[in-house]
Design an enzyme around this catalytic site. Sequence first.
Site, mmCIF file in Angstrom:
data_model
loop_
_atom_site.group_PDB
_atom_site.id
_atom_site.type_symbol
_atom_site.label_atom_id
_atom_site.label_comp_id
_atom_site.label_asym_id
_atom_site.label_seq_id
_atom_site.Cartn_x
_atom_site.Cartn_y
_atom_site.Cartn_z
ATOM 1 N N ASP A 170 0.244 5.913 5.796
ATOM 2 C CA ASP A 170 -1.008 5.158 5.834
ATOM 3 C C ASP A 170 -2.229 6.041 5.628
ATOM 4 O OD1 ASP A 170 0.639 3.053 6.414
ATOM 5 O OD2 ASP A 170 0.021 2.843 8.503
ATOM 6 N N GLY B 259 0.545 -0.476 6.372
ATOM 7 C CA GLY B 259 -0.871 -0.354 6.701
ATOM 8 C C GLY B 259 -1.228 -1.253 7.854
#
Length: 399
Positions: A159, A202
């Site tokens: 991420d 994410g």
Amino acid sequence: MTNKKKGVIGILTGGGDVPGLNPAIRAVTIRALREGYQVVGFRRGWGGLVDVIREKDADNSNNYQILTEEIVNRAGRTGGTFLHSSRTNPSKVKKGDVPLHLRDKYTEERNDLTPEVLKNLAFLGVDYLIPIGGDDTLSYGVRLYKEGFKVVAIPKTMDNDVPGTDYCIGFSTCVTRTISLTNSLRTIAGSHERFMVLEVFGRYAGFTAMLPTMAGAANRCVIPEYKFNIDHLTEVMVKDRDANPSHYSVMLISEGAMYEGGEMVFKDGTTDAYGHAKLGGIGDLVSAQIKDRSAKYNKGKTVDVINQKLGYMVRGGDPDAIDSIVPMAFGNLALDLVLSGIHGRLVVLKNGRYDNMPLDIITSTKKIVDVNRFYDTDRYRPKYENFEMKPLFIMTSEL
């Protein structure tokens, strides 16, 4: 443990696996051995350190191993982590996960085993600890540092959301895989003239959706930092499809994305050791809803949807070039700090330069997409402007 003349360095990998972990372990180990240190690799992240049995003849082979050049060279060009990983949080160990030899002492539903971790490190003669992980794994590194232990941390996460650094190990390979997989799947979307909705990782930060979209892999992206309107999203997807000679459109959606007035979509009620509920399903929900709404914006005709969660496909396999080079540099930078007697630091990349930051930056701030600067909230896509003097991956936080 047989102490070398300079001491013992421990290393571990925690949280999700990414390509680039083994090159980082290799870099730390080879440099440390040549500088006169012994290196011990803890298995399963913080789990191996928690489970150590402090008895001379105890079998701790499942908890740690002594690392050699032969071991790390063999693994250093591969993906994943040969030390294995876990999401163990030693400060909040569930009653049923407390090691058998400690269950008489720790009987709460959640137990702080930090005193045992510190004793285990002392028992093994470890002088420095180098954890490689994301903000969860490294937040416990901050805890150990505050308890007085010498910690130098290396940032890792697909991420790219560890504060203080422009880059985290695993991000480039994730973006590369996402672009490649999206381009492979678009032939199906084009053949059937459909929408394509791809869910990517994410939880809180949308970098893994933003960068592939900016690179041209998708028409639109929906990120956790900005709550979207499903009707407007459907409308722009229809417009993209109409404008495409092959009559399809592509959207990337972060797993942590949220509807206007809504919250994150969770798979079930369970949480990991750091209190995070397992995400899952936003891609499914959005796919169903844009299909239902599509006729409203498509002259009364429904548009079918190809819905795919990219998931572990973007974190598997060998590292790309950046995730082979950066881990090497991070590992050597960590050793530079150790050799200088410096600890309580996070090795980082800032504006294209290797550096280090105070370790507690990990717990003192958050790293997310700056929506005002980088995200077009009306068009649901990145802004393509003001690139001058930006870092390699453009939209990383500036501290």
